[in-house]
Design a protein around this motif. Structure first.
Motif, PDB file in Angstrom:
ATOM      1  N   LEU A  68     -25.484  44.184 -18.312  1.00 56.70           N
ATOM      2  CA  LEU A  68     -25.394  42.752 -18.028  1.00 56.70           C
ATOM      3  C   LEU A  68     -26.674  42.006 -18.370  1.00 56.70           C
ATOM      4  O   LEU A  68     -26.644  40.792 -18.576  1.00 56.70           O
ATOM      5  N   SER A  69     -27.786  42.699 -18.426  1.00 61.94           N
ATOM      6  CA  SER A  69     -29.035  42.034 -18.808  1.00 61.94           C
ATOM      7  C   SER A  69     -29.116  41.784 -20.296  1.00 61.94           C
ATOM      8  O   SER A  69     -29.898  40.938 -20.748  1.00 61.94           O
ATOM      9  N   ARG A  70     -28.288  42.516 -21.067  1.00 60.87           N
ATOM     10  CA  ARG A  70     -28.372  42.424 -22.527  1.00 60.87           C
ATOM     11  C   ARG A  70     -27.155  41.768 -23.166  1.00 60.87           C
ATOM     12  O   ARG A  70     -27.078  41.702 -24.388  1.00 60.87           O
ATOM     13  N   GLY A  77     -23.448  32.276 -14.424  1.00 61.73           N
ATOM     14  CA  GLY A  77     -23.811  30.980 -13.867  1.00 61.73           C
ATOM     15  C   GLY A  77     -25.283  30.662 -14.007  1.00 61.73           C
ATOM     16  O   GLY A  77     -25.882  30.077 -13.091  1.00 61.73           O
ATOM     17  N   LEU A  78     -25.877  31.042 -15.116  1.00 65.24           N
ATOM     18  CA  LEU A  78     -27.316  30.864 -15.300  1.00 65.24           C
ATOM     19  C   LEU A  78     -27.674  29.389 -15.429  1.00 65.24           C
ATOM     20  O   LEU A  78     -26.966  28.613 -16.087  1.00 65.24           O
ATOM     21  N   GLU A  79     -28.758  29.014 -14.796  1.00 62.31           N
ATOM     22  CA  GLU A  79     -29.294  27.668 -14.931  1.00 62.31           C
ATOM     23  C   GLU A  79     -30.205  27.611 -16.157  1.00 62.31           C
ATOM     24  O   GLU A  79     -30.636  28.649 -16.673  1.00 62.31           O
ATOM     25  N   PRO A  80     -30.500  26.402 -16.669  1.00 60.30           N
ATOM     26  CA  PRO A  80     -31.387  26.290 -17.834  1.00 60.30           C
ATOM     27  C   PRO A  80     -32.723  26.993 -17.586  1.00 60.30           C
ATOM     28  O   PRO A  80     -33.377  26.787 -16.563  1.00 60.30           O
ATOM     29  N   GLY A  81     -33.106  27.845 -18.500  1.00 57.44           N
ATOM     30  CA  GLY A  81     -34.363  28.573 -18.392  1.00 57.44           C
ATOM     31  C   GLY A  81     -34.281  29.842 -17.567  1.00 57.44           C
ATOM     32  O   GLY A  81     -35.258  30.594 -17.499  1.00 57.44           O
ATOM     33  N   GLN A  82     -33.165  30.095 -16.934  1.00 57.45           N
ATOM     34  CA  GLN A  82     -33.013  31.293 -16.106  1.00 57.45           C
ATOM     35  C   GLN A  82     -32.561  32.465 -16.967  1.00 57.45           C
ATOM     36  O   GLN A  82     -31.674  32.337 -17.815  1.00 57.45           O
ATOM     37  N   ARG A  83     -33.149  33.633 -16.762  1.00 61.24           N
ATOM     38  CA  ARG A  83     -32.820  34.814 -17.544  1.00 61.24           C
ATOM     39  C   ARG A  83     -31.794  35.673 -16.805  1.00 61.24           C
ATOM     40  O   ARG A  83     -31.786  35.741 -15.568  1.00 61.24           O
ATOM     41  N   ALA A  84     -30.965  36.362 -17.566  1.00 64.19           N
ATOM     42  CA  ALA A  84     -29.913  37.179 -16.969  1.00 64.19           C
ATOM     43  C   ALA A  84     -30.491  38.291 -16.096  1.00 64.19           C
ATOM     44  O   ALA A  84     -29.973  38.574 -15.006  1.00 64.19           O
ATOM     45  N   LEU A 155     -37.767  46.462 -14.303  1.00 68.54           N
ATOM     46  CA  LEU A 155     -39.045  45.993 -14.836  1.00 68.54           C
ATOM     47  C   LEU A 155     -39.162  46.300 -16.326  1.00 68.54           C
ATOM     48  O   LEU A 155     -39.731  45.517 -17.092  1.00 68.54           O
ATOM     49  N   ALA A 156     -38.603  47.430 -16.743  1.00 71.33           N
ATOM     50  CA  ALA A 156     -38.679  47.811 -18.153  1.00 71.33           C
ATOM     51  C   ALA A 156     -37.873  46.869 -19.042  1.00 71.33           C
ATOM     52  O   ALA A 156     -38.214  46.688 -20.220  1.00 71.33           O
ATOM     53  N   VAL A 157     -36.808  46.285 -18.485  1.00 67.55           N
ATOM     54  CA  VAL A 157     -35.990  45.362 -19.300  1.00 67.55           C
ATOM     55  C   VAL A 157     -36.382  43.905 -19.069  1.00 67.55           C
ATOM     56  O   VAL A 157     -35.676  43.003 -19.509  1.00 67.55           O
ATOM     57  N   GLY A 158     -37.507  43.665 -18.364  1.00 70.95           N
ATOM     58  CA  GLY A 158     -38.048  42.319 -18.293  1.00 70.95           C
ATOM     59  C   GLY A 158     -37.945  41.597 -16.965  1.00 70.95           C
ATOM     60  O   GLY A 158     -38.245  40.399 -16.890  1.00 70.95           O
ATOM     61  N   TRP A 159     -37.567  42.286 -15.889  1.00 73.23           N
ATOM     62  CA  TRP A 159     -37.460  41.627 -14.586  1.00 73.23           C
ATOM     63  C   TRP A 159     -38.850  41.283 -14.071  1.00 73.23           C
ATOM     64  O   TRP A 159     -39.779  42.079 -14.141  1.00 73.23           O
ATOM     65  N   SER A 160     -39.014  40.078 -13.534  1.00 73.67           N
ATOM     66  CA  SER A 160     -40.308  39.662 -12.972  1.00 73.67           C
ATOM     67  C   SER A 160     -40.068  39.031 -11.598  1.00 73.67           C
ATOM     68  O   SER A 160     -40.000  37.803 -11.486  1.00 73.67           O
ATOM     69  N   PRO A 161     -39.915  39.845 -10.548  1.00 79.87           N
ATOM     70  CA  PRO A 161     -39.628  39.305  -9.213  1.00 79.87           C
ATOM     71  C   PRO A 161     -40.848  38.655  -8.585  1.00 79.87           C
ATOM     72  O   PRO A 161     -41.996  38.939  -8.971  1.00 79.87           O
ATOM     73  N   GLU A 162     -40.610  37.812  -7.597  1.00 80.06           N
ATOM     74  CA  GLU A 162     -41.678  37.178  -6.832  1.00 80.06           C
ATOM     75  C   GLU A 162     -42.211  38.200  -5.821  1.00 80.06           C
ATOM     76  O   GLU A 162     -41.459  38.709  -4.987  1.00 80.06           O
ATOM     77  N   PRO A 163     -43.505  38.555  -5.878  1.00 82.60           N
ATOM     78  CA  PRO A 163     -44.044  39.567  -4.957  1.00 82.60           C
ATOM     79  C   PRO A 163     -43.849  39.214  -3.481  1.00 82.60           C
ATOM     80  O   PRO A 163     -43.678  40.112  -2.647  1.00 82.60           O
ATOM     81  N   LEU A 164     -43.870  37.915  -3.141  1.00 78.46           N
ATOM     82  CA  LEU A 164     -43.700  37.529  -1.739  1.00 78.46           C
ATOM     83  C   LEU A 164     -42.296  37.837  -1.215  1.00 78.46           C
ATOM     84  O   LEU A 164     -42.072  37.817  -0.009  1.00 78.46           O
ATOM     85  N   GLY A 165     -41.387  38.141  -2.113  1.00 80.36           N
ATOM     86  CA  GLY A 165     -40.028  38.445  -1.686  1.00 80.36           C
ATOM     87  C   GLY A 165     -39.828  39.879  -1.247  1.00 80.36           C
ATOM     88  O   GLY A 165     -38.718  40.251  -0.834  1.00 80.36           O
ATOM     89  N   LEU A 166     -40.878  40.686  -1.283  1.00 82.24           N
ATOM     90  CA  LEU A 166     -40.744  42.100  -0.925  1.00 82.24           C
ATOM     91  C   LEU A 166     -40.328  42.289   0.531  1.00 82.24           C
ATOM     92  O   LEU A 166     -39.375  43.022   0.833  1.00 82.24           O
TER      93      LEU A 166
END
Length: 275
Positions: A68-70, A77-84, A155-166
């Protein structure tokens, strides 16, 4: 001249045999905490050594994550600028929790119940409460492995989560695990093992497609999208997406999970049958 026999229990004169050893004390049961941890280790090891469980809890979520990431074939339902990947990755972590805490536990408990394993373990010093606690800890241990491995793939396929969400994410996973495990025990405690196998797999597939786990609730059609928010799968998926993107705790999602955890626990305690 005959010898006088020695009194019973004494060594006859001239005999080299020593006094009889004192009887050994009966072994004592391990402390409750040690019993629960031993059961948890056994549960986690069993799940991680089972090929079907590994397929369900690691291989399929990883395939969903990468696929689904590719691709753009599924409307996320992606918003403008949002990545899958930023939408799919937290949803796949929710799917992993669903796979382990609900589907895997329901099937395992259903067949353990049919074979009499649950009834046997309930009569040991571990007891019913210790057995349930050990299973929950075993589930959490497997989920920790899932988070590490699937998180690395994401992370290998490009995920960049917000660290504060841990921390918010960890809280949601804990409460979601409680809710889904209680639902698994309820299902396994009232149906036959074969029925549990069929229902648990059907529920897993249905929630994957339309339960708000991987596909956000807002991308689902009409009233169903609104209903998904009150399902444990939708609450967990939406909550983890919010934590990953904004680093915030989704209080409505947490509230839904708490209600499901309490209701399912009470129902399982009332209707679960050990044999």
């Amino acid at each position: 001249m005959s010898e006088t026999p020695a009194p019973v229990g004494e060594t006859p004169p001239g005999s080299s045999r020593g006094p009889s050893p004192a009887p050994r004390a009966a072994p004592r049961a391990a402390p409750p905490g040690a019993r629960v941890l031993a059961q948890a280790r056994w549960e986690a090891g069993t799940m991680l050594r089972n090929g079907e469980q590994v397929l369900l809890t690691l291989v399929l979520p990883a395939l969903v994550l990468v696929g689904l990431s590719r691709t753009t074939l599924v409307d996320l339902g992606l918003e403008p600028g949002q990545r899958a990947v930023d939408v799919v990755a937290p949803g796949v972590l929710a799917l992993a929790v669903l796979s382990t805490a609900f589907t895997g536990q329901a099937i395992a408990t259903g067949f353990d119940r049919r074979s009499g394993v649950l009834r046997l373990l309930a009569t040991t010093p571990l007891g019913r409460g210790g057995l349930v606690a050990g299973r929950v800890l075993g589930v959490l241990a497997v989920e920790a492995v899932q988070v590490v491995l699937l998180g690395a793939v994401a992370l290998a396929v490009g995920w960049s989560p917000e660290p504060l969400g841990l921390l918010p994410g960890a809280l949601l996973v804990l409460v979601g695990t409680a809710a889904l495990t209680a639902l698994a025990l309820l299902l396994a405690g009232v149906l036959r093992a074969e029925a549990v196998l069929a229902v648990a797999n059907l529920v897993w597939a249905a929630l994957l497609v339309g339960g708000g786990v991987v596909v956000p609730a807002d991308a689902l059609p009409g009233p169903w999208g609104a209903l998904v928010h009150v399902l444990p799968s939708g609450a967990l998926g939406e909550g983890l997406r919010r934590a990953s993107e904004d680093g915030a705790l989704d209080l409505p999602a947490l509230g839904v999970l708490v209600v499901w955890a309490l209701a399912a626990s009470l129902a399982a305690r009332r209707w679960f049958r050990w044999d």
